[in-house]
Design a protein around this motif. Structure first.
Motif, short mmCIF file in Angstrom:
data_model
loop_
_atom_site.label_atom_id
_atom_site.label_comp_id
_atom_site.label_asym_id
_atom_site.label_seq_id
_atom_site.Cartn_x
_atom_site.Cartn_y
_atom_site.Cartn_z
N LYS A 118 -45.42 -7.84 2.58
CA LYS A 118 -44.20 -8.56 2.98
C LYS A 118 -43.05 -8.21 2.05
N ASP A 119 -43.30 -8.23 0.74
CA ASP A 119 -42.24 -7.93 -0.22
C ASP A 119 -41.77 -6.49 -0.11
N ALA A 120 -42.72 -5.56 0.10
CA ALA A 120 -42.37 -4.14 0.19
C ALA A 120 -41.52 -3.87 1.44
N LEU A 121 -41.88 -4.48 2.57
CA LEU A 121 -41.11 -4.28 3.79
C LEU A 121 -39.72 -4.88 3.68
N VAL A 145 -40.91 3.74 5.08
CA VAL A 145 -42.29 3.27 5.02
C VAL A 145 -42.99 3.88 3.81
N GLY A 146 -42.72 5.17 3.56
CA GLY A 146 -43.30 5.80 2.38
C GLY A 146 -42.85 5.13 1.10
N LEU A 147 -41.59 4.74 1.03
CA LEU A 147 -41.10 4.00 -0.14
C LEU A 147 -41.78 2.64 -0.25
N ALA A 148 -41.97 1.96 0.89
CA ALA A 148 -42.67 0.68 0.87
C ALA A 148 -44.07 0.84 0.30
N ARG A 149 -44.75 1.92 0.69
CA ARG A 149 -46.10 2.16 0.17
C ARG A 149 -46.09 2.31 -1.35
N THR A 150 -45.07 3.01 -1.88
CA THR A 150 -45.03 3.21 -3.33
C THR A 150 -44.76 1.92 -4.09
N LEU A 151 -44.21 0.91 -3.40
CA LEU A 151 -43.88 -0.34 -4.09
C LEU A 151 -45.02 -1.34 -4.09
N LEU A 152 -46.11 -1.05 -3.38
CA LEU A 152 -47.19 -2.03 -3.23
C LEU A 152 -47.81 -2.43 -4.57
#
Length: 337
Positions: A118-121, A145-152
């Motif tokens: 939720k926070d990454a999106l 989406v790739g950036l969101a993955r890196t923030l997980l």
């Protein structure tokens, strides 16, 4: 060296047989800094990122990544504290955005996965596309989406390897905004790119690599190191005796009449302070100066006293692209590629 460095590299070298990918590279990156890593194709940028991300082992030298020595035994601990996004983010096209992120939450054994997703999106402004399949998204949205993955995993250092490659200007601007937002959150970003304008606008400091490190510093500092400051003066008609107007003025070191060989200059003047290109209109002059703020008023007064109609007096500003081309063009390795 920067204060509170989160990434320290000391004489790092990587060779593949007889070929050297990068050699004797030394720099540091401060916590919360956006650090640009520039260079031509084949310069060793991606190999450096892969080395610092524990994906390949350097041949020699040392590094500390997120406070941990870059050694094989520490690879797992380093990976917990960093994230890497390559030009192709490696998503599963038939899965939804959320399903992709759920997969990576499980792969990295992250707790509280629903909150992290939720926070990454929200961070990449994709909450409303969470149920869409990745195949249905544009390349710009897939990069998000790739950036969101890196923030997980809440990384201390985020390695972005040409994240705007192939994106249109609108999509690239979206990625730029995300990078600026991550900096505001205190994330350290190591950023490789071929787009020099975006490096100049986004990066606190840049390094130019071409197998070895050519230079490093703030873009403004690099411009001052490589180029003399200059004023460009335009008059309605050519001056009958420009030497009499410009020579000896406080702050003026030399001058050239742009578009002709009539200019006079002091010995030792840098080419960067002279004419950039031929064919400019008559009545255009370039003056090498120590301090534009001191020289400009004196120049204007002298022109008015000489009866000239002054159209403009302005400082000539070199870009990061000028710095890059100056270093690469004089580089034998680069010109042979």
């Amino acid at each position: 060296m920067t204060e509170d460095p989160v990434l320290v590299v000391d004489k790092l070298t990587k060779t593949f047989g007889a070929r050297t990918a990068y050699s004797d590279v030394t720099f540091s990156v401060g916590r919360g800094e956006v650090f640009g890593f520039l260079g031509p194709n084949g310069a060793g940028k991606t190999t450096t990122v892969r080395s610092l991300g524990t994906l390949i082992t350097p041949t020699s030298g040392r590094a500390t990544v997120a406070g941990i020595p870059l050694e094989a035994d520490n690879a797992v601990e380093i990976r917990k504290r960093i994230a890497i996004m390559t030009e192709a983010p490696g998503l599963y096209g038939r899965l939804s955005v959320t399903e992709n992120l759920q997969y990576f939450v499980g792969l990295y054994h992250l707790s509280d996965g629903a909150r992290r997703i939720k926070d990454a999106l929200e961070a990449v402004n994709l909450s409303d596309r969470a149920k869409d399949t990745c195949n249905s998204l544009s390349k710009g949205l897939r990069q998000r989406v790739g950036l969101a993955r890196t923030l997980l995993n809440d990384p201390e250092i985020l390695f972005l390897d040409e994240p705007t490659s192939g994106l249109d200007p609108v999509a690239a601007r979206g990625v730029h905004d995300l990078i600026s937002g991550l900096r505001d959150r205190g994330v350290t970003i190591f950023f490789t790119t071929h787009r020099l304008a975006e490096a100049e606008s986004l990066c606190d400091r840049v390094a130019i690599l071409n197998t070895t490190l050519r230079t490093i510093g703030k873009p403004s500092e690099l411009r001052e190191q490589l180029f003399h400051k200059s004023l460009v003066v335009t008059t309605a008609a050519p001056l009958s005796d420009p030497g009499r107007v410009f020579t000896g003025l406080p702050g003026v070191e030399s001058w050239d009449s742009e578009g002709s060989d009539a200019g006079r200059s002091t010995p030792g003047r840098s080419d960067a302070a002279g004419s950039d290109s031929g064919g400019t209109a008559p009545g255009s002059y370039r003056l090498a100066v120590g301090d534009p703020a001191v020289a400009a008023p004196e120049v204007v007064r002298a022109l008015v006293h000489a009866g000239a109609d002054v159209l403009s007096v302005g400082e000539s500003r070199h870009s990061l692209e000028d710095v890059y081309l100056s270093l690469v063009n004089e580089d034998v390795e680069a010109t042979q590629r």
